[in-house]
Write an enzyme that holds these catalytic residues in place. Structure first.
Site, PDB file in Angstrom:
ATOM      1  N   LYS A  59      -4.757  12.623  -9.289  1.00  0.00           N
ATOM      2  CA  LYS A  59      -5.990  13.129  -9.907  1.00  0.00           C
ATOM      3  C   LYS A  59      -7.017  13.500  -8.840  1.00  0.00           C
ATOM      4  O   LYS A  59      -7.805  14.433  -9.020  1.00  0.00           O
ATOM      5  CB  LYS A  59      -6.570  12.122 -10.894  1.00  0.00           C
ATOM      6  CG  LYS A  59      -6.091  12.347 -12.314  1.00  0.00           C
ATOM      7  CD  LYS A  59      -4.717  11.827 -12.608  1.00  0.00           C
ATOM      8  CE  LYS A  59      -3.632  12.813 -12.806  1.00  0.00           C
ATOM      9  NZ  LYS A  59      -2.309  12.197 -13.046  1.00  0.00           N
ATOM     10  N   SER A 280      11.157  16.340  -9.274  1.00  0.00           N
ATOM     11  CA  SER A 280      10.437  15.521 -10.278  1.00  0.00           C
ATOM     12  C   SER A 280      11.226  15.605 -11.581  1.00  0.00           C
ATOM     13  O   SER A 280      10.871  16.330 -12.494  1.00  0.00           O
ATOM     14  CB  SER A 280       9.012  16.041 -10.460  1.00  0.00           C
ATOM     15  OG  SER A 280       9.007  17.452 -10.632  1.00  0.00           O
ATOM     16  N   GLY A 282      12.178  12.876 -13.469  1.00  0.00           N
ATOM     17  CA  GLY A 282      12.090  11.608 -14.186  1.00  0.00           C
ATOM     18  C   GLY A 282      12.137  10.416 -13.238  1.00  0.00           C
ATOM     19  O   GLY A 282      12.308  10.566 -12.027  1.00  0.00           O
ATOM     20  N   HIS A 455     -24.111  18.970 -30.357  1.00  0.00           N
ATOM     21  CA  HIS A 455     -24.035  20.404 -30.066  1.00  0.00           C
ATOM     22  C   HIS A 455     -24.854  20.722 -28.834  1.00  0.00           C
ATOM     23  O   HIS A 455     -25.989  20.241 -28.720  1.00  0.00           O
ATOM     24  CB  HIS A 455     -24.575  21.214 -31.246  1.00  0.00           C
ATOM     25  CG  HIS A 455     -24.622  22.690 -30.946  1.00  0.00           C
ATOM     26  ND1 HIS A 455     -23.479  23.471 -30.948  1.00  0.00           N
ATOM     27  CD2 HIS A 455     -25.649  23.503 -30.596  1.00  0.00           C
ATOM     28  CE1 HIS A 455     -23.814  24.710 -30.632  1.00  0.00           C
ATOM     29  NE2 HIS A 455     -25.115  24.758 -30.408  1.00  0.00           N
TER      30      HIS A 455
HETATM   31  P1  FAD Z   1       4.085   0.185 -11.008  1.00  0.00           P
HETATM   32  O1  FAD Z   1       2.773   0.848 -11.021  1.00  0.00           O
HETATM   33  O2  FAD Z   1       5.250   0.941 -10.480  1.00  0.00           O
HETATM   34  O3  FAD Z   1       3.891  -1.150 -10.180  1.00  0.00           O
HETATM   35  C1  FAD Z   1       4.951  -1.978  -9.853  1.00  0.00           C
HETATM   36  C2  FAD Z   1       4.551  -2.804  -8.656  1.00  0.00           C
HETATM   37  O4  FAD Z   1       5.501  -3.834  -8.493  1.00  0.00           O
HETATM   38  C3  FAD Z   1       4.522  -2.041  -7.338  1.00  0.00           C
HETATM   39  O5  FAD Z   1       3.359  -2.345  -6.624  1.00  0.00           O
HETATM   40  C4  FAD Z   1       5.758  -2.546  -6.600  1.00  0.00           C
HETATM   41  O6  FAD Z   1       5.598  -2.545  -5.192  1.00  0.00           O
HETATM   42  C5  FAD Z   1       5.826  -3.959  -7.121  1.00  0.00           C
HETATM   43  N1  FAD Z   1       7.151  -4.570  -7.060  1.00  0.00           N
HETATM   44  C6  FAD Z   1       8.329  -4.094  -7.502  1.00  0.00           C
HETATM   45  N2  FAD Z   1       9.311  -4.991  -7.344  1.00  0.00           N
HETATM   46  C7  FAD Z   1       8.741  -6.083  -6.787  1.00  0.00           C
HETATM   47  C8  FAD Z   1       9.220  -7.336  -6.407  1.00  0.00           C
HETATM   48  N3  FAD Z   1      10.494  -7.702  -6.580  1.00  0.00           N
HETATM   49  N4  FAD Z   1       8.345  -8.205  -5.836  1.00  0.00           N
HETATM   50  C9  FAD Z   1       7.047  -7.883  -5.667  1.00  0.00           C
HETATM   51  N5  FAD Z   1       6.535  -6.703  -6.027  1.00  0.00           N
HETATM   52  C10 FAD Z   1       7.365  -5.808  -6.588  1.00  0.00           C
HETATM   53  N6  FAD Z   1       0.531   7.412 -15.823  1.00  0.00           N
HETATM   54  C11 FAD Z   1      -0.583   7.635 -16.558  1.00  0.00           C
HETATM   55  O7  FAD Z   1      -0.787   6.941 -17.561  1.00  0.00           O
HETATM   56  N7  FAD Z   1      -1.479   8.590 -16.212  1.00  0.00           N
HETATM   57  C12 FAD Z   1      -1.310   9.383 -15.127  1.00  0.00           C
HETATM   58  O8  FAD Z   1      -2.138  10.238 -14.845  1.00  0.00           O
HETATM   59  C13 FAD Z   1      -0.146   9.185 -14.347  1.00  0.00           C
HETATM   60  N8  FAD Z   1       0.073   9.932 -13.248  1.00  0.00           N
HETATM   61  C14 FAD Z   1       1.173   9.712 -12.502  1.00  0.00           C
HETATM   62  C15 FAD Z   1       1.390  10.522 -11.397  1.00  0.00           C
HETATM   63  C16 FAD Z   1       2.511  10.345 -10.621  1.00  0.00           C
HETATM   64  C17 FAD Z   1       2.733  11.219  -9.428  1.00  0.00           C
HETATM   65  C18 FAD Z   1       3.432   9.298 -10.942  1.00  0.00           C
HETATM   66  C19 FAD Z   1       4.637   9.045 -10.093  1.00  0.00           C
HETATM   67  C20 FAD Z   1       3.223   8.488 -12.033  1.00  0.00           C
HETATM   68  C21 FAD Z   1       2.104   8.700 -12.833  1.00  0.00           C
HETATM   69  N9  FAD Z   1       1.865   7.924 -13.968  1.00  0.00           N
HETATM   70  C22 FAD Z   1       0.758   8.170 -14.727  1.00  0.00           C
HETATM   71  C23 FAD Z   1       2.782   6.850 -14.376  1.00  0.00           C
HETATM   72  C24 FAD Z   1       2.237   5.492 -13.918  1.00  0.00           C
HETATM   73  O9  FAD Z   1       2.048   5.518 -12.516  1.00  0.00           O
HETATM   74  C25 FAD Z   1       3.197   4.391 -14.292  1.00  0.00           C
HETATM   75  O10 FAD Z   1       3.489   4.450 -15.670  1.00  0.00           O
HETATM   76  C26 FAD Z   1       2.575   3.032 -13.984  1.00  0.00           C
HETATM   77  O11 FAD Z   1       2.291   2.910 -12.619  1.00  0.00           O
HETATM   78  C27 FAD Z   1       3.519   1.899 -14.406  1.00  0.00           C
HETATM   79  O12 FAD Z   1       2.913   0.677 -14.128  1.00  0.00           O
HETATM   80  P2  FAD Z   1       3.754  -0.632 -13.810  1.00  0.00           P
HETATM   81  O13 FAD Z   1       2.737  -1.699 -13.611  1.00  0.00           O
HETATM   82  O14 FAD Z   1       4.789  -0.802 -14.841  1.00  0.00           O
HETATM   83  O15 FAD Z   1       4.530  -0.329 -12.461  1.00  0.00           O
HETATM   84  P1  NAI Z   2       9.411  14.016 -16.796  1.00  0.00           P
HETATM   85  O1  NAI Z   2      10.352  13.260 -17.620  1.00  0.00           O
HETATM   86  O2  NAI Z   2       8.025  14.248 -17.262  1.00  0.00           O
HETATM   87  O3  NAI Z   2      10.016  15.466 -16.500  1.00  0.00           O
HETATM   88  C1  NAI Z   2      11.261  15.647 -15.897  1.00  0.00           C
HETATM   89  C2  NAI Z   2      11.701  17.071 -16.147  1.00  0.00           C
HETATM   90  O4  NAI Z   2      12.803  17.334 -15.301  1.00  0.00           O
HETATM   91  C3  NAI Z   2      12.169  17.296 -17.588  1.00  0.00           C
HETATM   92  O5  NAI Z   2      11.563  18.450 -18.097  1.00  0.00           O
HETATM   93  C4  NAI Z   2      13.681  17.429 -17.450  1.00  0.00           C
HETATM   94  O6  NAI Z   2      14.235  18.276 -18.426  1.00  0.00           O
HETATM   95  C5  NAI Z   2      13.802  18.014 -16.057  1.00  0.00           C
HETATM   96  N1  NAI Z   2      15.093  17.772 -15.408  1.00  0.00           N
HETATM   97  C6  NAI Z   2      15.824  16.639 -15.413  1.00  0.00           C
HETATM   98  N2  NAI Z   2      16.932  16.796 -14.664  1.00  0.00           N
HETATM   99  C7  NAI Z   2      16.897  18.050 -14.173  1.00  0.00           C
HETATM  100  C8  NAI Z   2      17.755  18.804 -13.317  1.00  0.00           C
HETATM  101  N3  NAI Z   2      18.866  18.280 -12.812  1.00  0.00           N
HETATM  102  N4  NAI Z   2      17.407  20.068 -13.020  1.00  0.00           N
HETATM  103  C9  NAI Z   2      16.259  20.609 -13.517  1.00  0.00           C
HETATM  104  N5  NAI Z   2      15.412  19.952 -14.327  1.00  0.00           N
HETATM  105  C10 NAI Z   2      15.724  18.677 -14.651  1.00  0.00           C
HETATM  106  O7  NAI Z   2       9.449  13.298 -15.363  1.00  0.00           O
HETATM  107  P2  NAI Z   2       8.511  13.402 -14.087  1.00  0.00           P
HETATM  108  O8  NAI Z   2       7.724  14.668 -14.099  1.00  0.00           O
HETATM  109  O9  NAI Z   2       9.384  13.097 -12.945  1.00  0.00           O
HETATM  110  O10 NAI Z   2       7.510  12.213 -14.303  1.00  0.00           O
HETATM  111  C11 NAI Z   2       7.998  10.901 -14.527  1.00  0.00           C
HETATM  112  C12 NAI Z   2       7.106  10.156 -15.449  1.00  0.00           C
HETATM  113  O11 NAI Z   2       5.919   9.770 -14.777  1.00  0.00           O
HETATM  114  C13 NAI Z   2       6.613  10.943 -16.650  1.00  0.00           C
HETATM  115  O12 NAI Z   2       7.541  10.977 -17.700  1.00  0.00           O
HETATM  116  C14 NAI Z   2       5.412  10.164 -17.040  1.00  0.00           C
HETATM  117  O13 NAI Z   2       5.824   9.067 -17.799  1.00  0.00           O
HETATM  118  C15 NAI Z   2       4.876   9.695 -15.706  1.00  0.00           C
HETATM  119  N6  NAI Z   2       3.756  10.565 -15.300  1.00  0.00           N
HETATM  120  C16 NAI Z   2       2.662  10.635 -16.105  1.00  0.00           C
HETATM  121  C17 NAI Z   2       1.616  11.452 -15.769  1.00  0.00           C
HETATM  122  C18 NAI Z   2       0.468  11.549 -16.697  1.00  0.00           C
HETATM  123  O14 NAI Z   2       0.383  10.727 -17.595  1.00  0.00           O
HETATM  124  N7  NAI Z   2      -0.430  12.497 -16.515  1.00  0.00           N
HETATM  125  C19 NAI Z   2       1.610  12.254 -14.553  1.00  0.00           C
HETATM  126  C20 NAI Z   2       2.843  12.139 -13.798  1.00  0.00           C
HETATM  127  C21 NAI Z   2       3.851  11.297 -14.169  1.00  0.00           C
END
Ligand code: FAD
Ligand code: NAI
Length: 476
Positions: A59, A280, A282, A455
Site C-alpha cells: 500500500k 503471483s 497464489g 453531500h
Molecule cells: P503471516 O502474516 O504470514 O504471519 C506469520 C508469521 O509467523 C510470520 O511472521 C512468520 O515469520 C512467522 N512464523 C512462521 N512459522 C513460524 C515458526 N515455526 N516459528 C515462529 N514464527 C513463525 N491481506 C489483506 O487483508 N489486505 C491486503 O491489502 C493484503 N495485501 C497483501 C499484499 C501482498 C503482497 C501479500 C503477499 C499479501 C497480502 N495480504 C493482504 C494477505 C495478508 O498478508 C495475509 O492474509 C496475512 O498476513 C495472514 O496473516 P497470518 O497472521 O495468518 O500470517
Molecule cells: P490470487 O489467488 O489472488 O491470484 C492468483 C492468480 O494466478 C489467479 O488468477 C490464478 O488463476 C492465476 N494462476 C494460477 N496458476 C497460474 C499459472 N500457472 N499460470 C498463469 N496464471 C496462474 O493469488 P495472489 O495474487 O498470488 O495473492 C495471494 C493471496 O494474497 C490473495 O488470494 C489474497 O488472499 C492475498 N492478497 C490480498 C490482497 C488484498 O487483500 N488487497 C493483496 C495481495 C494479496
C-alpha cells in the site's frame, strides 16, 4: 535452556498471531508469542507477511506510485503545472521501509503494553506435556517453553511456478516485487490475481511496460462479473497488457532477464521477454519447521492445518488461525479469527461471520466487495434485485476528477435484505465498510436508501445504488 510456562503461546506474530496474543492478554492470560521474522539487521520484525512484505509495503508503494502518476498525468487537469518531474526510487523504497518499521515498532510497543513475552526465533512442537504442550524456540532465543493453549498462526508462503524458482533477482515473489531497485523497462507477471494487479499497477505507474499472463479465461473470476468487466476496461486503458486463458511453458532466466514461452487462448505459441518476472499464482499454507508430527497435528492435502469452524485443530487446546488454515488469505480474516480464539479460550463466544468478510483490491480504480456476486446468486437460483449507480453521476467523484466505476447492490427479491455489495471506483476500500455494517445488521437496501449521507461524498453513490434496487435513483 530455561523452562517457562504460559497459559497461551502463539506461534507467529503476523496479524493473526499478534492480535490473538493481545486479545488473550487483555483477557487476563499469561501470554507468549514466538516469531522468527528478521529485519535487515537480523533483529525482530513483528507483523508477519502483512507488515513486512504484504499489505503494508504494497500500500505504501501503491500510494507513492499513484502520486507520481497524478503529478505526471492528472495535475495538469487541475491547472497545476509540474516541470522536471522525476523519480527517486531509492527514496520511494526507503519511505516504504520506514512505514514497515513504524508498524513493526508499533507491535513491539503493543506487546510491552500488554505484558506479552516475546521470543524471537522459530517455534516447534516438541511433545504433549502434563499441562499442555512443550515447544522449542530456536534462533536468537533458545528456549523450551510450555503452554496450556497453543495458537498456531504461521501464515503462508508464495507458490512457485514449477521450473521457475524464486531467485528474487529476476524471478520475483511478492518479496522481491516490493524492492526492485530500478524501474524495469519490461515487467512480466504470471497470475492476474490480487498481487498481480496491485504490483503490476505500481510498476506500470512508475514507467514499466507490464504484461500479465493469466491461466483462467475470465478476468477476476471471483469478482462480480459486471464489476470485473469495468475494472478490466480501466486497467487495459491505463496500459496494463492482460492476456487471459494462457498456458505458461518454459521460463528461462539469464543475465539479460527472463524469457517466458507461453501459448495464448487460441493455442498459438508466444514468447515474452522481460527484465523482471513477478510470479503471483497464489500462496500455500506454511508449517515449515513447526514439527506438527511431534504431536500428531493434522494437515490437509494442501498442507493447511485442519480446523473446524471455530479454529479448533485435531488436538485439544491447539488452535490455528489465518493463512495457515482454510478460508480467504486476508489479514483482517486472520485478525478476526485470532480475537475469536482468544475469547473461546476464555470461555466466551467468539464469532467470525465468514459471509461478511470484505475484499479489497487496492488498484486504481479500487475494487471492493462483500457478500455474494450476481453470478453466485444466479447459480443458487435465488431471486434477487440489482441496483447500480455510476460514479459519473456523483458530484464528489467529478470534483475529485475520478468518475470511473460504480456501486452495485444485490438484494433479496422478496425481503430486500442486502445479499452483496460490489464497488469499483475511487475509495472503494473505505466505502465498503458501510455495506459490511449493513449486512452484519441484516439491513435491507431500503434501510441504506433511507439513511442521510453527507453531500457531496462518494458515499452518496452507495445510497443511490441502494435506491436503484427499487428503481428510484434521484441523480441518475
Ligand atoms: P503471516 O502474516 O504470514 O504471519 C506469520 C508469521 O509467523 C510470520 O511472521 C512468520 O515469520 C512467522 N512464523 C512462521 N512459522 C513460524 C515458526 N515455526 N516459528 C515462529 N514464527 C513463525 N491481506 C489483506 O487483508 N489486505 C491486503 O491489502 C493484503 N495485501 C497483501 C499484499 C501482498 C503482497 C501479500 C503477499 C499479501 C497480502 N495480504 C493482504 C494477505 C495478508 O498478508 C495475509 O492474509 C496475512 O498476513 C495472514 O496473516 P497470518 O497472521 O495468518 O500470517
Ligand atoms: P490470487 O489467488 O489472488 O491470484 C492468483 C492468480 O494466478 C489467479 O488468477 C490464478 O488463476 C492465476 N494462476 C494460477 N496458476 C497460474 C499459472 N500457472 N499460470 C498463469 N496464471 C496462474 O493469488 P495472489 O495474487 O498470488 O495473492 C495471494 C493471496 O494474497 C490473495 O488470494 C489474497 O488472499 C492475498 N492478497 C490480498 C490482497 C488484498 O487483500 N488487497 C493483496 C495481495 C494479496
Amino acid at each position: 535452556m530455561s523452562n517457562k510456562q504460559f497459559d497461551v503461546i502463539v506461534i507467529g506474530g503476523g496479524p493473526g498471531g499478534y492480535v490473538a496474543a493481545i486479545r488473550a492478554a487483555q483477557l487476563g492470560f499469561n501470554v507468549a508469542c514466538i516469531d522468527e521474522w528478521k529485519n535487515a539487521k537480523g533483529g525482530p520484525a513483528l507483523g508477519g507477511t502483512c507488515t513486512n512484505i504484504g499489505c503494508i509495503p504494497s500500500k505504501a508503494l501503491l500510494q507513492s506510485s499513484e502520486h507520481f502518476e497524478h503529478a505526471g498525468k492528472h495535475f495538469a487537469d487541475h491547472g497545476i503545472k509540474v516541470e522536471g518531474l522525476g523519480l527517486d526510487i531509492d527514496k520511494m523504497l526507503g519511505r516504504k521501509d520506514a512505514v514497515v518499521k513504524q508498524n513493526n515498532d508499533g507491535i513491539t510497543y503493543l506487546f510491552k503494553k500488554n505484558k506479552i513475552t516475546f521470543f524471537h526465533g522459530r517455534g516447534a512442537f516438541a511433545k504433549a506435556s502434563g499441562a499442555g504442550y512443550e515447544l522449542t524456540v530456536t534462533g536468537a532465543a533458545e528456549e523450551s517453553i510450555e503452554g496450556k493453549h497453543i495458537i498456531v498462526a504461521t501464515g503462508s508462503n508464495p507458490r512457485a511456478l514449477p521450473g521457475a524458482d524464486f531467485d528474487e533477482e529476476n524471478i520475483l515473489s511478492n518479496d522481491g516485487a516490493l524492492r526492485i531497485p530500478a524501474v524495469p523497462k519490461k515487467l512480466g507477471l504470471i497470475g492476474s490475481g490480487v498481487i498481480g494487479l496491485e504490483m503490476g499497477s505500481v510498476w506500470r505507474r512508475l514507467g514499466s511496460e507490464v504484461t500479465v499472463l493469466e491461466a483462467l479465461p475470465t478476468f477476476l473470476g471471483a469478482v462480480d462479473e459486471q464489476i470485473a468487466k469495468e475494472a478490466h476496461k480501466a486497467f487495459v486503458k491505463q496500459g496494463l497488457k492482460i492476456e487471459l486463458g494462457v498456458k505458461v511453458g518454459e521460463v528461462k532466466s539469464g543475465k539479460k532477464g527472463v524469457t517466458i514461452a507461453w501459448t495464448n487462448a487460441k493455442g498459438e505459441a508466444q514468447t515474452l521477454e522481460v527484465d523482471k518476472l513477478i510470479v503471483s499464482i497464489g500462496r500455500v499454507p506454511n508449517t515449515i519447521g513447526l514439527n506438527p508430527e511431534a504431536v500428531g497435528l493434522k494437515l490437509d492435502e494442501r498442507g493447511a492445518i485442519v480446523v473446524d469452524e471455530e479454529c479448533r485443530t485435531s488436538l485439544p487446546n491447539v488452535w490455528a488461525i489465518g493463512d495457515v488454515v482454510r478460508g480467504p488469505m486476508l489479514a483482517h480474516k486472520a485478525e478476526e479469527e485470532g480475537v475469536a480464539v482468544a475469547e473461546r479460550i476464555a470461555g466466551q463466544h467468539g464469532h467470525v461471520n465468514f459471509n461478511t468478510i470484505p475484499w479489497v483490491i487496492y488498484t486504481s480504480p479500487e475494487i471492493a466487495w462483500v457478500g455474494q456476486t450476481e453470478q453466485q446468486l444466479k447459480a443458487e437460483g435465488r431471486a434477487y434485485k440489482a441496483g447500480t449507480f455510476p460514479f459519473l453521476a456523483n458530484g464528489r467523484a467529478r470534483a475529485l476528477g475520478d468518475t470511473t466505476g460504480m456501486v452495485k447492490f444485490l438484494a433479496d427479491a422478496a425481503t430486500d435484505e442486502i445479499l452483496g455489495v460490489h464497488i469499483v471506483g475511487p475509495m472503494a476500500s473505505e466505502l465498503i465498510s458501510e455495506a459490511v455494517v449493513a449486512m452484519e445488521f441484516k439491513a435491507s437496501a431500503e434501510d441504506i436508501a433511507r439513511i442521510c449521507h453527507a453531500h457531496p461524498s462518494l458515499s452518496e453513490a452507495t445510497k443511490e445504488a441502494a435506491l436503484a434496487v427499487d428503481k428510484r435513483t434521484l441523480n441518475f
